[in-house]
Scaffold this motif. Structure first.
Motif, PDB file in Angstrom:
ATOM      1  N   LEU A   1       0.826  -1.209   0.000  1.00 23.87           N
ATOM      2  CA  LEU A   1       0.000   0.000   0.000  1.00 23.87           C
ATOM      3  C   LEU A   1       0.857   1.255   0.000  1.00 23.87           C
ATOM      4  CD1 LEU A   1       0.197   1.027   3.243  1.00 23.87           C
ATOM      5  CD2 LEU A   1      -1.257  -0.973   3.526  1.00 23.87           C
ATOM      6  N   ARG A   2       0.173   2.384  -0.151  1.00 30.14           N
ATOM      7  CA  ARG A   2       0.821   3.690  -0.100  1.00 30.14           C
ATOM      8  C   ARG A   2       0.467   4.391   1.203  1.00 30.14           C
ATOM      9  NH1 ARG A   2      -1.422   3.340  -5.157  1.00 30.14           N
ATOM     10  NH2 ARG A   2      -3.150   4.671  -4.492  1.00 30.14           N
ATOM     11  N   GLU A   3       1.266   5.340   1.600  1.00 28.65           N
ATOM     12  CA  GLU A   3       1.056   6.070   2.844  1.00 28.65           C
ATOM     13  C   GLU A   3      -0.327   6.711   2.878  1.00 28.65           C
ATOM     14  OE1 GLU A   3       1.504   7.437   6.513  1.00 28.65           O
ATOM     15  OE2 GLU A   3       3.166   6.383   5.535  1.00 28.65           O
TER      16      GLU A   3
ATOM     17  N   GLU B   1      -3.214   5.334   2.582  1.00 26.64           N
ATOM     18  CA  GLU B   1      -4.231   4.702   1.743  1.00 26.64           C
ATOM     19  C   GLU B   1      -5.251   3.971   2.615  1.00 26.64           C
ATOM     20  OE1 GLU B   1      -4.336   2.018  -2.356  1.00 26.64           O
ATOM     21  OE2 GLU B   1      -2.515   2.115  -1.130  1.00 26.64           O
ATOM     22  N   GLU B   2      -6.520   4.084   2.226  1.00 25.94           N
ATOM     23  CA  GLU B   2      -7.595   3.419   2.961  1.00 25.94           C
ATOM     24  C   GLU B   2      -7.948   2.111   2.271  1.00 25.94           C
ATOM     25  OE1 GLU B   2     -11.013   5.724   3.775  1.00 25.94           O
ATOM     26  OE2 GLU B   2      -9.939   7.322   4.844  1.00 25.94           O
ATOM     27  N   LEU B   3      -7.726   1.014   2.979  1.00 20.38           N
ATOM     28  CA  LEU B   3      -7.977  -0.320   2.431  1.00 20.38           C
ATOM     29  C   LEU B   3      -8.550  -1.216   3.523  1.00 20.38           C
ATOM     30  CD1 LEU B   3      -4.598  -0.888   0.540  1.00 20.38           C
ATOM     31  CD2 LEU B   3      -6.806  -0.417  -0.538  1.00 20.38           C
TER      32      LEU B   3
ATOM     33  N   ARG C   1     -12.721  -0.815   6.226  1.00 19.75           N
ATOM     34  CA  ARG C   1     -11.652  -0.023   5.626  1.00 19.75           C
ATOM     35  C   ARG C   1     -11.018   0.879   6.686  1.00 19.75           C
ATOM     36  NH1 ARG C   1     -12.013   0.045  -0.031  1.00 19.75           N
ATOM     37  NH2 ARG C   1     -10.870   2.018  -0.136  1.00 19.75           N
TER      38      ARG C   1
ATOM     39  N   ARG D   1      -7.282   3.530   7.479  1.00 18.74           N
ATOM     40  CA  ARG D   1      -6.138   4.233   6.924  1.00 18.74           C
ATOM     41  C   ARG D   1      -4.849   3.602   7.464  1.00 18.74           C
ATOM     42  NH1 ARG D   1      -6.084   9.010   4.403  1.00 18.74           N
ATOM     43  NH2 ARG D   1      -8.202   9.436   5.166  1.00 18.74           N
TER      44      ARG D   1
END
Length: 242
Positions: A182-184, A186-188, A225, A227
């Motif tokens: 993931l990226r800094e 990012e909400e997943l 979800r 962050r």
């Protein structure tokens, strides 16, 4: 390796068990003889310089789980006390747990920040003592065997999974940095991270937030979800990186 078995007899046992010392890579096996529950014997070791110590149950008393655990606990306490007296005192304002600085267990907890001790215990009741002390981690070997047998009895296919995880080669557990998935900021959801890990032929089984002390394994709210930070880490099952 420190125990009261004679070195020649010890080497024979290791060889009979399948160990080829000449094939060891990045590790040197040093033999020392002594009784692990006698303080003056332990004091002959440079315990303050060890990063990690593994205390195995004494096979000579394994027929009595309580007695074997007592010996392991005695060795643990002696090692921690020796380390606490040899390591320089650190004046910290915040101390872990409810024990005050200067107390014997407080000094041992401070020593535990320097090196990790993993103790093998055989009786489930002993783990309560270790959990309360917070000066050592433990492996409850009998319970691990029992759980493995129960899983295989429930579903024989689990045996293939266990053989893969415990084999010398193949898949095993790893700690992976979050930037692989993931990226800094990012909400997943955990499910989405699972899908990204599958593209790397990995299985994510848990995570640990940057500001948390413990990892969360098999999280319940997988569809929720949240962050994520690049400082978070994930627990995965994967093959060793080349």
């Amino acid at each position: 390796m420190f125990n009261d078995v004679l070195e020649k007899e010890r080497e024979k046992k290791l060889t009979d068990g399948g160990l080829d010392i000449n094939r060891l890579v990045n590790i040197s096996l040093v033999h020392r003889e002594g009784n692990a529950v006698i303080r003056r014997h332990l004091e002959s070791l440079p315990l303050q310089s060890f990063d990690s110590i593994l205390i195995l149950a004494d096979e000579s008393v394994e027929d009595s789980a309580i007695q074997a655990d007592f010996r392991s606990l005695a060795t643990l306490l002696l090692i921690r006390d020796i380390q606490a007296k040899r390591l320089p005192f650190r004046d910290t304002q915040v101390h872990r747990g409810s024990f005050s600085q200067g107390s014997w267990i407080g000094d041992m907890q401070q020593a535990s920040d320097k090196s990790v001790i993993i103790s093998e215990i055989l009786d489930p009741r002993t783990k309560n003592l270790l959990s309360m002390s917070k000066i050592s981690d433990y492996v409850l070997s009998n319970e691990l065997v029992s759980m493995a047998l129960a899983m295989v009895a429930e579903d024989r296919q689990i045996n293939d999974v266990l053989e893969e995880l415990f084999a010398e080669e193949g898949n095993e557990m790893h700690i992976r940095h979050a930037d692989l998935y993931l990226r800094e900021g990012e909400e997943l959801s955990f499910y989405e991270i699972l899908l990204r890990a599958r593209q790397r032929r990995e299985i994510v089984i848990g995570y640990r937030f940057a500001n948390a002390e413990r990892a969360v394994i098999n999280p319940p709210a997988k569809s929720e979800r949240r962050r994520w930070s690049l400082k978070d880490v994930f627990v995965v099952i994967a093959e060793k990186d080349e």
